[in-house]
Write a protein that holds these residues in place. Structure first.
Motif, PDB file in Angstrom:
ATOM      1  N   ALA A 192       0.833  -1.209   0.000  1.00 53.62           N
ATOM      2  CA  ALA A 192       0.000   0.000   0.000  1.00 53.62           C
ATOM      3  C   ALA A 192       0.867   1.259   0.000  1.00 53.62           C
ATOM      4  CB  ALA A 192      -0.935  -0.001   1.204  1.00 53.62           C
ATOM      5  N   ARG A 193       2.027   1.204   0.670  1.00 58.29           N
ATOM      6  CA  ARG A 193       2.940   2.351   0.704  1.00 58.29           C
ATOM      7  C   ARG A 193       3.835   2.417  -0.526  1.00 58.29           C
ATOM      8  NH1 ARG A 193       3.613   0.498   6.088  1.00 58.29           N
ATOM      9  NH2 ARG A 193       5.657  -0.294   5.548  1.00 58.29           N
ATOM     10  N   ASP A 194       4.020   1.274  -1.199  1.00 62.16           N
ATOM     11  CA  ASP A 194       4.925   1.222  -2.358  1.00 62.16           C
ATOM     12  C   ASP A 194       4.276   0.419  -3.485  1.00 62.16           C
ATOM     13  OD1 ASP A 194       6.964   1.011  -4.201  1.00 62.16           O
ATOM     14  OD2 ASP A 194       8.376   0.012  -2.853  1.00 62.16           O
ATOM     15  N   PRO A 195       3.497   1.068  -4.357  1.00 66.31           N
ATOM     16  CA  PRO A 195       2.802   0.339  -5.418  1.00 66.31           C
ATOM     17  C   PRO A 195       3.740  -0.254  -6.471  1.00 66.31           C
ATOM     18  CG  PRO A 195       2.467   2.703  -5.655  1.00 66.31           C
ATOM     19  CD  PRO A 195       3.182   2.491  -4.355  1.00 66.31           C
ATOM     20  N   ASP A 196       5.026   0.087  -6.435  1.00 65.04           N
ATOM     21  CA  ASP A 196       6.002  -0.491  -7.367  1.00 65.04           C
ATOM     22  C   ASP A 196       6.619  -1.785  -6.844  1.00 65.04           C
ATOM     23  OD1 ASP A 196       5.613   1.598  -9.145  1.00 65.04           O
ATOM     24  OD2 ASP A 196       7.241   2.794  -8.312  1.00 65.04           O
ATOM     25  N   LEU A 197       6.263  -2.189  -5.631  1.00 62.13           N
ATOM     26  CA  LEU A 197       6.846  -3.353  -4.971  1.00 62.13           C
ATOM     27  C   LEU A 197       6.306  -4.661  -5.546  1.00 62.13           C
ATOM     28  CD1 LEU A 197       8.587  -4.370  -2.516  1.00 62.13           C
ATOM     29  CD2 LEU A 197       6.445  -4.362  -1.214  1.00 62.13           C
ATOM     30  N   TRP A 198       7.215  -5.562  -5.900  1.00 64.34           N
ATOM     31  CA  TRP A 198       6.850  -6.935  -6.270  1.00 64.34           C
ATOM     32  C   TRP A 198       6.724  -7.738  -4.981  1.00 64.34           C
ATOM     33  CZ3 TRP A 198       6.321  -8.940 -11.225  1.00 64.34           C
ATOM     34  CH2 TRP A 198       6.753  -8.121 -12.283  1.00 64.34           C
ATOM     35  N   VAL A 199       5.699  -8.566  -4.875  1.00 65.30           N
ATOM     36  CA  VAL A 199       5.552  -9.490  -3.753  1.00 65.30           C
ATOM     37  C   VAL A 199       5.455 -10.889  -4.351  1.00 65.30           C
ATOM     38  CG1 VAL A 199       4.212 -10.157  -1.731  1.00 65.30           C
ATOM     39  CG2 VAL A 199       4.360  -7.734  -2.379  1.00 65.30           C
ATOM     40  N   ILE A 200       6.420 -11.721  -4.003  1.00 66.89           N
ATOM     41  CA  ILE A 200       6.556 -13.054  -4.583  1.00 66.89           C
ATOM     42  C   ILE A 200       6.526 -14.093  -3.463  1.00 66.89           C
ATOM     43  CG2 ILE A 200       8.045 -14.557  -5.999  1.00 66.89           C
ATOM     44  CD1 ILE A 200       7.061 -11.898  -7.361  1.00 66.89           C
ATOM     45  N   GLU A 201       5.751 -15.148  -3.658  1.00 65.51           N
ATOM     46  CA  GLU A 201       5.760 -16.263  -2.700  1.00 65.51           C
ATOM     47  C   GLU A 201       6.485 -17.433  -3.340  1.00 65.51           C
ATOM     48  OE1 GLU A 201       2.458 -19.242  -1.133  1.00 65.51           O
ATOM     49  OE2 GLU A 201       2.286 -17.248  -0.200  1.00 65.51           O
ATOM     50  N   LEU A 202       7.424 -18.012  -2.585  1.00 59.31           N
ATOM     51  CA  LEU A 202       8.184 -19.175  -3.038  1.00 59.31           C
ATOM     52  C   LEU A 202       7.990 -20.299  -2.041  1.00 59.31           C
ATOM     53  CD1 LEU A 202      11.547 -17.399  -3.960  1.00 59.31           C
ATOM     54  CD2 LEU A 202       9.653 -17.979  -5.496  1.00 59.31           C
ATOM     55  N   ASP A 203       7.560 -21.438  -2.533  1.00 58.52           N
ATOM     56  CA  ASP A 203       7.267 -22.581  -1.681  1.00 58.52           C
ATOM     57  C   ASP A 203       8.046 -23.769  -2.214  1.00 58.52           C
ATOM     58  OD1 ASP A 203       6.185 -24.674  -0.225  1.00 58.52           O
ATOM     59  OD2 ASP A 203       4.105 -24.036  -0.507  1.00 58.52           O
ATOM     60  N   GLY A 204       9.108 -24.126  -1.521  1.00 57.66           N
ATOM     61  CA  GLY A 204       9.929 -25.250  -1.949  1.00 57.66           C
ATOM     62  C   GLY A 204      11.246 -25.283  -1.205  1.00 57.66           C
ATOM     63  N   ALA A 205      11.890 -26.430  -1.234  1.00 58.79           N
ATOM     64  CA  ALA A 205      13.105 -26.640  -0.460  1.00 58.79           C
ATOM     65  C   ALA A 205      14.241 -25.688  -0.828  1.00 58.79           C
ATOM     66  CB  ALA A 205      13.571 -28.090  -0.624  1.00 58.79           C
ATOM     67  N   ALA A 206      14.344 -25.312  -2.068  1.00 57.94           N
ATOM     68  CA  ALA A 206      15.477 -24.501  -2.509  1.00 57.94           C
ATOM     69  C   ALA A 206      15.146 -23.013  -2.647  1.00 57.94           C
ATOM     70  CB  ALA A 206      15.992 -25.040  -3.839  1.00 57.94           C
ATOM     71  N   ALA A 207      14.045 -22.574  -2.074  1.00 55.34           N
ATOM     72  CA  ALA A 207      13.580 -21.196  -2.279  1.00 55.34           C
ATOM     73  C   ALA A 207      14.628 -20.152  -1.910  1.00 55.34           C
ATOM     74  CB  ALA A 207      12.298 -20.953  -1.496  1.00 55.34           C
ATOM     75  N   GLU A 208      15.211 -20.250  -0.736  1.00 60.05           N
ATOM     76  CA  GLU A 208      16.181 -19.228  -0.313  1.00 60.05           C
ATOM     77  C   GLU A 208      17.440 -19.272  -1.171  1.00 60.05           C
ATOM     78  OE1 GLU A 208      18.210 -17.289   3.648  1.00 60.05           O
ATOM     79  OE2 GLU A 208      16.877 -19.001   3.868  1.00 60.05           O
ATOM     80  N   ARG A 209      17.892 -20.458  -1.510  1.00 63.17           N
ATOM     81  CA  ARG A 209      19.083 -20.580  -2.360  1.00 63.17           C
ATOM     82  C   ARG A 209      18.812 -19.989  -3.739  1.00 63.17           C
ATOM     83  NH1 ARG A 209      20.870 -24.514  -6.012  1.00 63.17           N
ATOM     84  NH2 ARG A 209      19.251 -25.961  -5.356  1.00 63.17           N
ATOM     85  N   PHE A 210      17.677 -20.319  -4.335  1.00 68.51           N
ATOM     86  CA  PHE A 210      17.337 -19.767  -5.653  1.00 68.51           C
ATOM     87  C   PHE A 210      17.226 -18.242  -5.594  1.00 68.51           C
ATOM     88  CE2 PHE A 210      15.047 -23.873  -7.198  1.00 68.51           C
ATOM     89  CZ  PHE A 210      16.267 -24.439  -7.497  1.00 68.51           C
ATOM     90  N   ALA A 211      16.622 -17.726  -4.520  1.00 70.72           N
ATOM     91  CA  ALA A 211      16.491 -16.276  -4.382  1.00 70.72           C
ATOM     92  C   ALA A 211      17.865 -15.611  -4.326  1.00 70.72           C
ATOM     93  CB  ALA A 211      15.672 -15.936  -3.129  1.00 70.72           C
ATOM     94  N   ALA A 212      18.742 -16.171  -3.510  1.00 73.86           N
ATOM     95  CA  ALA A 212      20.088 -15.603  -3.385  1.00 73.86           C
ATOM     96  C   ALA A 212      20.847 -15.696  -4.710  1.00 73.86           C
ATOM     97  CB  ALA A 212      20.856 -16.322  -2.279  1.00 73.86           C
ATOM     98  N   GLU A 213      20.799 -16.844  -5.337  1.00 70.95           N
ATOM     99  CA  GLU A 213      21.523 -17.007  -6.608  1.00 70.95           C
ATOM    100  C   GLU A 213      20.979 -16.106  -7.692  1.00 70.95           C
ATOM    101  OE1 GLU A 213      22.722 -21.700  -5.899  1.00 70.95           O
ATOM    102  OE2 GLU A 213      21.251 -21.203  -7.437  1.00 70.95           O
ATOM    103  N   THR A 214      19.682 -15.940  -7.753  1.00 76.15           N
ATOM    104  CA  THR A 214      19.068 -15.145  -8.834  1.00 76.15           C
ATOM    105  C   THR A 214      19.191 -13.652  -8.565  1.00 76.15           C
ATOM    106  OG1 THR A 214      17.487 -16.933  -9.226  1.00 76.15           O
ATOM    107  CG2 THR A 214      16.953 -14.779 -10.140  1.00 76.15           C
ATOM    108  N   ILE A 215      18.871 -13.217  -7.384  1.00 75.70           N
ATOM    109  CA  ILE A 215      18.831 -11.785  -7.096  1.00 75.70           C
ATOM    110  C   ILE A 215      20.211 -11.205  -6.782  1.00 75.70           C
ATOM    111  CG2 ILE A 215      17.946 -10.053  -5.465  1.00 75.70           C
ATOM    112  CD1 ILE A 215      15.350 -11.712  -5.406  1.00 75.70           C
ATOM    113  N   LEU A 216      21.010 -11.923  -6.013  1.00 75.99           N
ATOM    114  CA  LEU A 216      22.290 -11.369  -5.598  1.00 75.99           C
ATOM    115  C   LEU A 216      23.373 -11.472  -6.658  1.00 75.99           C
ATOM    116  CD1 LEU A 216      22.387 -12.562  -1.892  1.00 75.99           C
ATOM    117  CD2 LEU A 216      21.501 -10.419  -2.852  1.00 75.99           C
ATOM    118  N   GLN A 217      23.233 -12.376  -7.580  1.00 76.05           N
ATOM    119  CA  GLN A 217      24.244 -12.543  -8.614  1.00 76.05           C
ATOM    120  C   GLN A 217      24.059 -11.558  -9.757  1.00 76.05           C
ATOM    121  OE1 GLN A 217      26.862 -14.497  -8.051  1.00 76.05           O
ATOM    122  NE2 GLN A 217      25.874 -14.963  -6.116  1.00 76.05           N
TER     123      GLN A 217
END
Length: 109
Positions: free
Chosen positions: A83-108
């Motif tokens: 509501a404060r940031d209409p440009d914000l993406w909100v993504i739900e990830l459900d799975g064993a590798a979610a945090e690893r995939f997030a780090a590899e995709t976003i931080l790299q």
């Protein structure tokens, strides 16, 4: 901000594809700005606990995933943020590798 950073929409697409291809589930709860929107991730673990990570700037000045998990009411938290940031993406990830995939995709990138 790093000018070489990939557009948010491209990172989200890549992350969702990796998550879904691995047998997990990824979905967009709120679509943000395709170029420079913030990214808030809700990670669901095997015990159905939710953690909230956001793309931000770490203490070293580099892109980081910052844990911003509220004590309760994850849905209310992300809805207030959105509501404060209409440009914000909100993504739900459900799975064993979610945090690893997030780090590899976003931080790299």
């Amino acid at each position: 901000m790093d000018d070489a950073r990939l557009p948010s929409g491209m990172l989200v697409t890549a992350l969702l594809r990796r998550m879904n291809d691995s047998g997990g589930m990824g979905m967009v709860l709120a679509r943000g700005d395709a170029q420079a929107g913030g990214i808030l991730l809700i990670l669901v673990d095997a015990d159905r606990r939710e953690r909230v990570l956001e793309r931000g700037i770490g203490p070293d000045g580099r892109t980081a995933l910052i844990d911003s998990t509220p004590a309760n009411d994850v849905i209310g938290y992300w809805q207030r943020r959105r509501a404060r940031d209409p440009d914000l993406w909100v993504i739900e990830l459900d799975g064993a590798a979610a945090e690893r995939f997030a780090a590899e995709t976003i931080l790299q990138h």
